[in-house]
Design a protein around this motif. Structure first.
Motif, PDB file in Angstrom:
ATOM      1  N   TYR A 314       0.741  -1.106   0.031  1.00 44.88           N
ATOM      2  CA  TYR A 314      -0.011  -0.075   0.145  1.00 44.88           C
ATOM      3  C   TYR A 314       0.830   1.244  -0.015  1.00 44.88           C
ATOM      4  O   TYR A 314       0.653   2.211  -0.624  1.00 44.88           O
ATOM      5  N   THR A 326      -5.489   2.610   0.091  1.00 46.09           N
ATOM      6  CA  THR A 326      -5.590   1.809   1.480  1.00 46.09           C
ATOM      7  C   THR A 326      -6.639   0.650   1.183  1.00 46.09           C
ATOM      8  O   THR A 326      -6.892   0.661   0.197  1.00 46.09           O
ATOM      9  N   PRO A 327      -6.555  -0.165   2.382  1.00 48.65           N
ATOM     10  CA  PRO A 327      -7.867  -1.239   2.142  1.00 48.65           C
ATOM     11  C   PRO A 327      -9.203  -0.836   1.849  1.00 48.65           C
ATOM     12  O   PRO A 327      -9.985  -1.691   1.342  1.00 48.65           O
ATOM     13  N   ASP A 328      -9.287   0.511   2.285  1.00 49.87           N
ATOM     14  CA  ASP A 328     -10.608   1.016   2.111  1.00 49.87           C
ATOM     15  C   ASP A 328     -10.769   1.851   0.744  1.00 49.87           C
ATOM     16  O   ASP A 328     -11.840   2.445   0.365  1.00 49.87           O
ATOM     17  N   GLN A 351     -11.471  -5.311  -5.194  1.00 48.06           N
ATOM     18  CA  GLN A 351     -10.770  -4.266  -4.682  1.00 48.06           C
ATOM     19  C   GLN A 351      -9.248  -4.859  -4.326  1.00 48.06           C
ATOM     20  O   GLN A 351      -8.304  -4.016  -4.827  1.00 48.06           O
ATOM     21  N   GLU A 352      -9.009  -6.082  -3.538  1.00 54.65           N
ATOM     22  CA  GLU A 352      -7.729  -6.346  -3.331  1.00 54.65           C
ATOM     23  C   GLU A 352      -7.036  -6.800  -4.534  1.00 54.65           C
ATOM     24  O   GLU A 352      -5.721  -6.630  -4.830  1.00 54.65           O
ATOM     25  N   VAL A 355      -5.740  -3.754  -6.242  1.00 53.98           N
ATOM     26  CA  VAL A 355      -4.435  -3.146  -5.562  1.00 53.98           C
ATOM     27  C   VAL A 355      -3.304  -3.956  -5.994  1.00 53.98           C
ATOM     28  O   VAL A 355      -2.213  -3.484  -6.575  1.00 53.98           O
ATOM     29  N   TYR A 376       0.933  -7.783   1.997  1.00 52.22           N
ATOM     30  CA  TYR A 376      -0.357  -7.996   0.859  1.00 52.22           C
ATOM     31  C   TYR A 376      -1.538  -8.055   1.367  1.00 52.22           C
ATOM     32  O   TYR A 376      -1.689  -8.283   2.565  1.00 52.22           O
ATOM     33  N   PRO A 377      -2.529  -7.930   0.636  1.00 52.00           N
ATOM     34  CA  PRO A 377      -3.853  -8.060   1.073  1.00 52.00           C
ATOM     35  C   PRO A 377      -4.149  -9.590   1.135  1.00 52.00           C
ATOM     36  O   PRO A 377      -3.493 -10.283   0.440  1.00 52.00           O
ATOM     37  N   ASN A 390      -1.734  -6.772  11.965  1.00 48.96           N
ATOM     38  CA  ASN A 390      -3.143  -5.946  11.158  1.00 48.96           C
ATOM     39  C   ASN A 390      -3.658  -7.019  10.352  1.00 48.96           C
ATOM     40  O   ASN A 390      -3.494  -7.700   9.349  1.00 48.96           O
ATOM     41  N   ARG A 392      -6.005  -7.062   8.211  1.00 44.19           N
ATOM     42  CA  ARG A 392      -6.388  -6.878   6.770  1.00 44.19           C
ATOM     43  C   ARG A 392      -5.325  -7.079   5.855  1.00 44.19           C
ATOM     44  O   ARG A 392      -5.368  -6.756   4.641  1.00 44.19           O
ATOM     45  N   LEU A 393      -4.146  -7.535   6.408  1.00 43.88           N
ATOM     46  CA  LEU A 393      -2.854  -8.072   5.627  1.00 43.88           C
ATOM     47  C   LEU A 393      -2.550  -9.359   5.791  1.00 43.88           C
ATOM     48  O   LEU A 393      -3.207  -9.877   6.822  1.00 43.88           O
TER      49      LEU A 393
END
Length: 488
Positions: A314, A326-328, A351-352, A355, A376-377, A390, A392-393
């Motif tokens: 990111y 960002t993830p959002d 979305q991922e 990215v 990474y996502p 985190n 979300r990663l």
């Protein structure tokens, strides 16, 4: 070829073997060159030797003929040696047969004394000769070279005429030997995993499909060795690796081949950071075997002794596009950014996925010096564990050198519940038509349910590593690459 076939027939009609089972060879050409390097012009030794080689040059004069013999050598560098055949030494009949029957490309046997010619050329003065193998096809013109298509399609000819082709074989062998030695130093054990598999997994790729008649069962060729190696770690083999061919039914270009060689290794009680140190050591050891830690690529010179930086997905993408990602960040905005940077996008991406694709197209080609791209996502690597800080990663990295991915590593996912969720999602994608999605492997999940220790894993593309140190395309690094049929 008709002329050469006639010569073969003449040999046989005369009761001479055109392809004898063996000859009385006493020395290789390289041994002769090494042992008698001290000779000066017009020296004799009295030493009689038996040598063999492929005829790559011949000059037939009246009473004295010259031939240059070639052999591959032990390091890929072709060794050549001159043979001399004189009327006085071998007689009229043998000399006449030489002139009439020997062509460029033939393997011949020469028995004679080691001497140095009047011009100082190390030579063997023949007292007899014999055909060792009659070539029915002529060699290409050596000084003209071969085009790329001929080099890869008829690699055996390429090996005959180009030192660089033979050196590639030895360089690749030295690289794989170095990798094994480094892993053995760290107490890894090499195992073999199945090539034929009931369920393909360990990577997101389209497999080759086949059929096993004995079981009347649809099978696939492996796309990765990961899931079986992890089974071995579950069973108590704490440090394990496999280096071998994998098969992916995908595109063919200068960096991709349908069959290629990978190293995968797994280590209990390690994580992505331990595996980063392992990867760095593997590559630096290879560099020392090849003889340089400075490599030349199309992107510029790379010093492997420099910094091996870490770059988050990111933050790296944000810096490249000039705004925070960002993830959002909404998918719509990511697609707009892709369009603005000339990236071919797909509205069906998640979305991922967007990215990861944008990072690969926009950022990755700019990463020339060694860079571990990490954080990474989750959907990028379904077999990596969630990030310890985190959720979300995930804990995974790709090593980029010269703008190209060379290897990857994870802190491996060992929670069987989360792994089942990930593989179930992959199966859903496969059912919706994603040819590259993984399948649900019940036996692998059963192995995890017995309890796998925390572990780290590495995947390293051997072909791309050879490409890094030799500067050639993937078809040059593979001895016999897969090609379209002739006339396709």
């Amino acid at each position: 070829m008709r002329i050469r076939m006639d010569k073969r027939s003449k040999l046989i009609d005369a009761g001479v073997e055109a392809y004898p089972v063996g000859v009385e060879r006493t020395h290789s050409l390289s041994e002769i060159r090494e042992k008698y390097a001290y000779l000066e012009a017009d020296d004799t030794t009295g030493d009689v030797v038996g040598i063999t080689g492929r005829v790559v040059f011949v000059r037939n004069t009246g009473k004295l003929c010259f031939a240059t013999l070639q052999e591959g050598g032990v390091d890929g560098k072709g060794t050549r040696l001159q043979a001399m055949l004189s009327l006085a030494n071998i007689g009229e009949e043998a000399l006449a047969q030489w002139k009439a029957l020997v062509d460029l490309g033939d393997h011949v046997f020469i028995k004679g004394e080691v001497i140095s010619s009047r011009r100082g050329e190390l030579s063997v003065m023949a007292e007899s000769w014999a055909m060792a193998s009659k070539a029915l096809r002529p060699l290409p013109v050596l000084h003209a070279g071969l085009n790329e298509e001929t080099r890869v399609r008829q690699r055996y000819v390429d090996l005959m005429v180009r030192d660089e082709a033979r050196e590639m074989v030895y360089t690749r062998a030295a690289i794989t030997r170095s990798i094994r030695e480094t892993l053995h130093r760290h107490n890894y054990v090499e195992v073999e995993t199945p090539v034929l598999q009931l369920v393909h997994g360990g990577a997101t790729a389209r497999p080759f499909e086949t059929h096993l008649n004995a079981f009347d069962q649809k099978m696939t060729l492996r796309i990765a060795t990961e899931l079986f190696l992890k089974r071995a770690v579950v069973g108590g083999i704490d440090r394990v690796y496999d280096m071998g061919r994998v098969f992916r039914n995908e595109g063919v270009d200068s960096t991709h081949s349908p069959e290629f060689t990978t190293l995968e290794c797994y280590e209990a009680w390690a994580d992505q950071f331990v595996m980063a140190e392992r990867m760095k050591e593997l590559i630096l050891d290879v560099a020392d075997v090849v003889g340089t830690r400075t490599v030349q690529t199309e992107a510029g010179e790379i010093n492997l002794d420099g910094e091996w930086r870490w770059l988050g997905v990111y933050p790296g993408l944000s810096e490249a596009v000039g705004e925070e990602i960002t993830p959002d960040t909404p998918l719509e905005r990511l697609l707009e950014i892709g369009d603005a940077h000339g990236v071919k996008t797909d509205a069906l991406w998640t979305q991922e996925k967007a990215v990861v694709e944008l990072f690969g197209e926009i950022v990755e080609p700019t990463l020339i010096n060694p860079t571990f791209v990490y954080d990474y996502p989750p959907s990028a690597q379904p077999l990596a564990r969630p990030h310890r800080e985190n959720h979300r990663l995930i804990e995974a990295w790709d090593l980029i050198i010269g703008g190209m991915e060379r290897g990857t590593a994870f802190s491996e996912l060992i929670d069987p519940v989360i792994q089942r969720e990930r593989l179930t999602e992959q199966s859903r994608l496969a059912a919706e038509g994603d040819d590259e999605a993984m399948q649900l492997d019940e036996d692998f999940l059963r192995a995890l349910e017995y309890g796998a220790p925390p572990m780290g894993g590495i995947g390293l593309g051997i072909d791309r590593l050879v490409m890094l140190f030799t500067g050639v395309g993937i078809r040059e690094t593979i001895l016999f690459p897969l090609l379209k049929p002739e006339g396709h």
